[in-house]
Design an enzyme around this catalytic site. Structure first.
Site, PDB file in Angstrom:
ATOM      1  CB  THR A  13      -0.907   0.011   1.260  1.00  0.00           C
ATOM      2  OG1 THR A  13      -1.685  -1.181   1.258  1.00  0.00           O
ATOM      3  CG2 THR A  13      -1.823   1.218   1.276  1.00  0.00           C
ATOM      4  CB  VAL A  14       3.092   2.792   2.544  1.00  0.00           C
ATOM      5  CG1 VAL A  14       3.772   4.143   2.693  1.00  0.00           C
ATOM      6  CG2 VAL A  14       1.979   2.649   3.580  1.00  0.00           C
ATOM      7  CB  ALA A  33      14.369  17.689  -3.766  1.00  0.00           C
ATOM      8  CB  VAL A 132       3.003   9.855  14.082  1.00  0.00           C
ATOM      9  CG1 VAL A 132       1.911  10.309  15.041  1.00  0.00           C
ATOM     10  CG2 VAL A 132       4.094   9.122  14.842  1.00  0.00           C
ATOM     11  N   GLY A 187      -6.676  -0.915   2.577  1.00  0.00           N
ATOM     12  CA  GLY A 187      -5.233  -0.767   2.867  1.00  0.00           C
ATOM     13  C   GLY A 187      -4.958   0.047   4.116  1.00  0.00           C
ATOM     14  CG  ASP A 201      -1.103   1.716  14.447  1.00  0.00           C
ATOM     15  OD1 ASP A 201      -0.052   1.485  13.835  1.00  0.00           O
ATOM     16  OD2 ASP A 201      -1.811   2.726  14.237  1.00  0.00           O
ATOM     17  CE  LYS A 205      -0.223   5.224  13.510  1.00  0.00           C
ATOM     18  NZ  LYS A 205      -1.566   4.957  13.017  1.00  0.00           N
TER      19      LYS A 205
HETATM   20  P1  NAP Z   1       1.709  -3.876   2.948  1.00  0.00           P
HETATM   21  O1  NAP Z   1       0.715  -3.353   1.983  1.00  0.00           O
HETATM   22  O2  NAP Z   1       1.450  -5.192   3.565  1.00  0.00           O
HETATM   23  O3  NAP Z   1       3.133  -3.893   2.219  1.00  0.00           O
HETATM   24  C1  NAP Z   1       4.244  -4.544   2.776  1.00  0.00           C
HETATM   25  C2  NAP Z   1       5.236  -4.769   1.651  1.00  0.00           C
HETATM   26  O4  NAP Z   1       6.389  -5.394   2.177  1.00  0.00           O
HETATM   27  C3  NAP Z   1       4.710  -5.704   0.555  1.00  0.00           C
HETATM   28  O5  NAP Z   1       5.039  -5.185  -0.695  1.00  0.00           O
HETATM   29  C4  NAP Z   1       5.435  -7.018   0.809  1.00  0.00           C
HETATM   30  O6  NAP Z   1       5.671  -7.763  -0.371  1.00  0.00           O
HETATM   31  C5  NAP Z   1       6.744  -6.511   1.373  1.00  0.00           C
HETATM   32  N1  NAP Z   1       7.413  -7.508   2.177  1.00  0.00           N
HETATM   33  C6  NAP Z   1       6.952  -8.106   3.312  1.00  0.00           C
HETATM   34  N2  NAP Z   1       7.852  -8.994   3.766  1.00  0.00           N
HETATM   35  C7  NAP Z   1       8.901  -8.975   2.893  1.00  0.00           C
HETATM   36  C8  NAP Z   1      10.108  -9.670   2.801  1.00  0.00           C
HETATM   37  N3  NAP Z   1      10.452 -10.609   3.691  1.00  0.00           N
HETATM   38  N4  NAP Z   1      10.937  -9.378   1.771  1.00  0.00           N
HETATM   39  C9  NAP Z   1      10.613  -8.472   0.857  1.00  0.00           C
HETATM   40  N5  NAP Z   1       9.464  -7.767   0.894  1.00  0.00           N
HETATM   41  C10 NAP Z   1       8.618  -8.022   1.894  1.00  0.00           C
HETATM   42  O7  NAP Z   1       1.925  -2.850   4.151  1.00  0.00           O
HETATM   43  P2  NAP Z   1       1.669  -1.278   4.144  1.00  0.00           P
HETATM   44  O8  NAP Z   1       0.253  -1.021   4.515  1.00  0.00           O
HETATM   45  O9  NAP Z   1       2.217  -0.670   2.898  1.00  0.00           O
HETATM   46  O10 NAP Z   1       2.534  -0.845   5.411  1.00  0.00           O
HETATM   47  C11 NAP Z   1       3.941  -0.744   5.334  1.00  0.00           C
HETATM   48  C12 NAP Z   1       4.436   0.017   6.564  1.00  0.00           C
HETATM   49  O11 NAP Z   1       3.853   1.320   6.586  1.00  0.00           O
HETATM   50  C13 NAP Z   1       4.056  -0.617   7.915  1.00  0.00           C
HETATM   51  O12 NAP Z   1       5.078  -0.369   8.832  1.00  0.00           O
HETATM   52  C14 NAP Z   1       2.799   0.167   8.335  1.00  0.00           C
HETATM   53  O13 NAP Z   1       2.605   0.187   9.711  1.00  0.00           O
HETATM   54  C15 NAP Z   1       3.151   1.538   7.814  1.00  0.00           C
HETATM   55  N6  NAP Z   1       2.017   2.422   7.526  1.00  0.00           N
HETATM   56  C16 NAP Z   1       0.982   1.994   6.800  1.00  0.00           C
HETATM   57  C17 NAP Z   1      -0.055   2.875   6.508  1.00  0.00           C
HETATM   58  C18 NAP Z   1      -1.232   2.450   5.689  1.00  0.00           C
HETATM   59  O14 NAP Z   1      -2.171   3.252   5.544  1.00  0.00           O
HETATM   60  N7  NAP Z   1      -1.249   1.256   5.127  1.00  0.00           N
HETATM   61  C19 NAP Z   1      -0.004   4.194   6.971  1.00  0.00           C
HETATM   62  C20 NAP Z   1       1.099   4.609   7.717  1.00  0.00           C
HETATM   63  C21 NAP Z   1       2.113   3.725   8.002  1.00  0.00           C
HETATM   64  P3  NAP Z   1       4.437  -8.393  -1.234  1.00  0.00           P
HETATM   65  O15 NAP Z   1       3.642  -7.205  -1.712  1.00  0.00           O
HETATM   66  O16 NAP Z   1       5.082  -9.127  -2.332  1.00  0.00           O
HETATM   67  O17 NAP Z   1       3.673  -9.243  -0.276  1.00  0.00           O
HETATM   68  N1  HSE Z   2      -3.148   0.977  10.464  1.00  0.00           N
HETATM   69  C1  HSE Z   2      -2.833   2.346  10.637  1.00  0.00           C
HETATM   70  C2  HSE Z   2      -4.096   3.128  10.883  1.00  0.00           C
HETATM   71  C3  HSE Z   2      -2.136   2.849   9.422  1.00  0.00           C
HETATM   72  O1  HSE Z   2      -5.176   2.626  10.579  1.00  0.00           O
HETATM   73  O2  HSE Z   2      -4.020   4.246  11.392  1.00  0.00           O
HETATM   74  C4  HSE Z   2      -1.640   4.264   9.559  1.00  0.00           C
HETATM   75  O3  HSE Z   2      -0.629   4.350  10.502  1.00  0.00           O
END
Ligand code: NAP
Ligand code: HSE
Length: 438
Positions: A13-14, A33, A132, A187, A201, A205
């Protein structure tokens, strides 16, 4: 000048959102930049998975260490999540002299002290704005915009998934699990959604925000955490009858005895702006001694809102690539050798007001027993309503709002109330904050 090369760990997602924003806004980003920024390398688990972004021109590997070790990569962007592999990769990137950007709050809240010390020693940046409150630049606001203030307290809705669930349940009467499923599809949710609904979570934060606000080391293990899973429709309705909304808040406050650090469902007056922050939106209310109350509002999760913060961090890194490493904004806002050892308060030492709901036999004297117990503990009642038994039930619902009291007193009072023969089951307790800016 050659563009700065970025290696992405994670294309979910991110990660996908970050590629899209960097590609779509490339021209403006370069103007801001002072150099172009291109993603040249990325890591994911499954090379055949459909992506929300184009991976043209990006070397994608299933071995993230290759990205971290590639000499061409100047900035490693960690978007895998978790705090095992991510920790190894971030430490390795720092060891390799690379700057790091991450959206990973679990990683920073649990291992930030060690990560920042390593980064400081190597003279590299670790930036984590996206960790955060999603797209809200709250870290920059506190660390830089409010740097002249003594921060007194802050309170925030800092989990988008939880707020989305509470809003959909309240406004549309939807089922908890059904809304959670939608949040996952959109996501918003963490890989383990328990982190969202149990407040972990938000506690990650809040830990980060408290450190930046008060200049204390990260102490996630001392945060008090209560989730939203026990909130019922009836509590939401009764709270509204009394002029309150239930929000899942992270609250941190400086007191004479130490720092409050707590995440729990909270009743707040419905007239407060923050009580009307709905859906996936987040908001953080920060009270500084000079500026007074300030409120920061925006999307708390999702691909591009989060990418907005990730890309801003990448741009910051590119801007300071040439600046004096000794003169950069410190990771936790305060100089590392000036962090304070203010204690984090135990929850039982925190003072707050309460919403209480209990099921009582519809008999004379019950209310008197309950109010006597509260009175003996020095707890005064602000409002009380009694809901007569419905249908075949012989039990009435008693709902009370109290004035502020130390949590230990309330724990003891609740224990005594629950032991009354006339009270059945557990007393529901939701903490209540006026969030009065004065
Ligand atoms: P996600 O959609 O599950 O993406 C995780 C990515 O990491 C996927 O592309 C996955 O590959 C890859 N990955 C996982 N294990 C791996 C490994 N062993 N080797 C290589 N690649 C690997 O998660 P996300 O929602 O983007 O979140 C990512 C981070 O951002 C987390 O720390 C989350 O807390 C933070 N975050 C998320 C949001 C949100 O709105 N989603 C907001 C703020 C912060 P595949 O795609 O091939 O499975
Ligand atoms: N899972 C987190 C939320 C993503 O719903 O706020 C953003 O940090």
């Amino acid at each position: 000048m050659d563009p700065v090369k970025v290696g992405l760990l994670g294309l979910g997602t991110v990660g996908g959102g970050t590629v899209n924003v960097l590609q779509r806004n490339a021209e403006e980003i370069t103007r801001r930049a002072g150099r172009g920024i291109v993603v040249t390398h990325a890591a994911a688990r499954d090379l055949n998975k459909p992506r929300i972004c184009s991976t043209e021109g990006i070397t994608v590997t299933t071995t993230p260490q290759e990205v971290v070790d590639d000499p061409e990569v100047a900035i490693v962007v960690e978007l895998i999540g978790g705090d095992t592999l991510a920790l190894d990769l971030v430490m390795r990137a720092i060891e390799n002299g690379k700057h790091v950007v991450t959206a990973n709050k679990a990683l920073i809240a649990k291992h930030g002290n060690k990560i920042f010390a390593a980064a400081q020693a190597k003279g590299v940046i670790v930036a984590f704005e996206a960790a955060v409150a999603g797209g809200i630049p709250i870290i920059k606001a506190i660390r830089e915009g409010l740097a002249g203030n003594r921060i007194e307290w802050l309170a925030g809705i800092i989990n988008g998934t939880g707020n989305f669930i509470l809003t959909e349940m309240r406004d549309k009467g939807r089922d908890f699990n059904d809304v959670l499923k939608e949040a996952q599809e959109l996501g918003y949710a963490e890989a383990d959604p328990e982190f969202d609904v149990e407040g972990i979570d938000a506690a990650h934060k809040l830990t980060i925000l408290a450190s930046i606000a008060f200049g204390i080391p990260l102490q996630f293990e001392k945060a008090f955490t209560e989730g939203i899973t026990k909130i019922t429709r009836e509590d939401v309705t009764y709270a509204e009858e009394l002029g309150y909304r239930i929000k899942h808040l992270g609250i941190t406050r400086r007191t004479d005895k130490g720092i409050e650090l707590r995440v729990h469902p909270t009743l707040i007056p419905e007239r407060r702006l923050i009580a009307n922050v709905d859906g996936v939106m987040n908001a953080v209310l920060v009270k500084g001694d000079a500026v007074g109350p300030t409120l920061y509002y925006g999307p708390g999760a999702g691909d591009e809102p989060t990418a907005s913060a990730v890309v801003a961090d990448i741009i910051d890194v590119v801007r300071v690539l040439t600046s004096d490493p000794e003169n950069r904004v410190p990771h936790l806002a305060f100089q590392p050798d000036s962090l304070s050892d203010l204690p984090i308060l135990k929850m039982e030492d925190v003072e707050t007001a309460y919403y209480l709901r209990m099921q009582a036999k519809d008999e004379p004297g019950v209310l008197a027993d309950v109010t006597r117990i509260l009175g003996d503990k020095g707890i005064s009642i602000e409002a009380i309503i009694q809901k007569e038994p419905e249908g075949d039930s012989t039990e009435a619902n008693i709902i009370m709002l109290t004035h502020t009291v130390v949590e230990k007193q309330m724990n003891e009072a609740i224990q005594k109330i629950e032991s009354l023969d006339t009270i059945s089951g557990e007393v529901v307790r939701i903490r209540m904050e006026s969030l009065d800016a004065s």
